[in-house]
Design a protein around this motif. Structure first.
Motif: not given
Length: 78
Positions: A43-66
């Motif tokens: 469930p932790g990864i599931l929640v992280a995925g939902i958060i990524w859908l909402v906020f990933g475009w704004a700031l969290l993409w930097i973490i994935d790119l790195f």
């Protein structure tokens, strides 16, 4: 869901890098995290995925790119 996770894991490095760019990352890796959370019953990864859908475009993409540049795959919350 397992097919989605396997498909993302088997992508070439350059495609993973493109998917980690702004605006694409929130959708692509958000779906990846949701699928992985459902597939592995984590469930932790599931929640992280939902958060990524909402906020990933704004700031969290930097973490994935790195992490894609350094490790060749997404590793944070995945």
């Amino acid at each position: 869901m397992k097919d989605i996770v396997i498909a993302f894991d088997n992508l070439p490095w350059i495609v993973k890098l493109i998917l980690a760019l702004p605006f694409i990352d929130g959708i692509a890796y958000g779906i990846y995290r949701i699928a992985k959370g459902i597939d592995q019953n984590r469930p932790g990864i599931l929640v992280a995925g939902i958060i990524w859908l909402v906020f990933g475009w704004a700031l969290l993409w930097i973490i994935d790119l790195f992490t894609v540049i350094v490790n060749g795959k997404v590793t944070v919350f995945a």
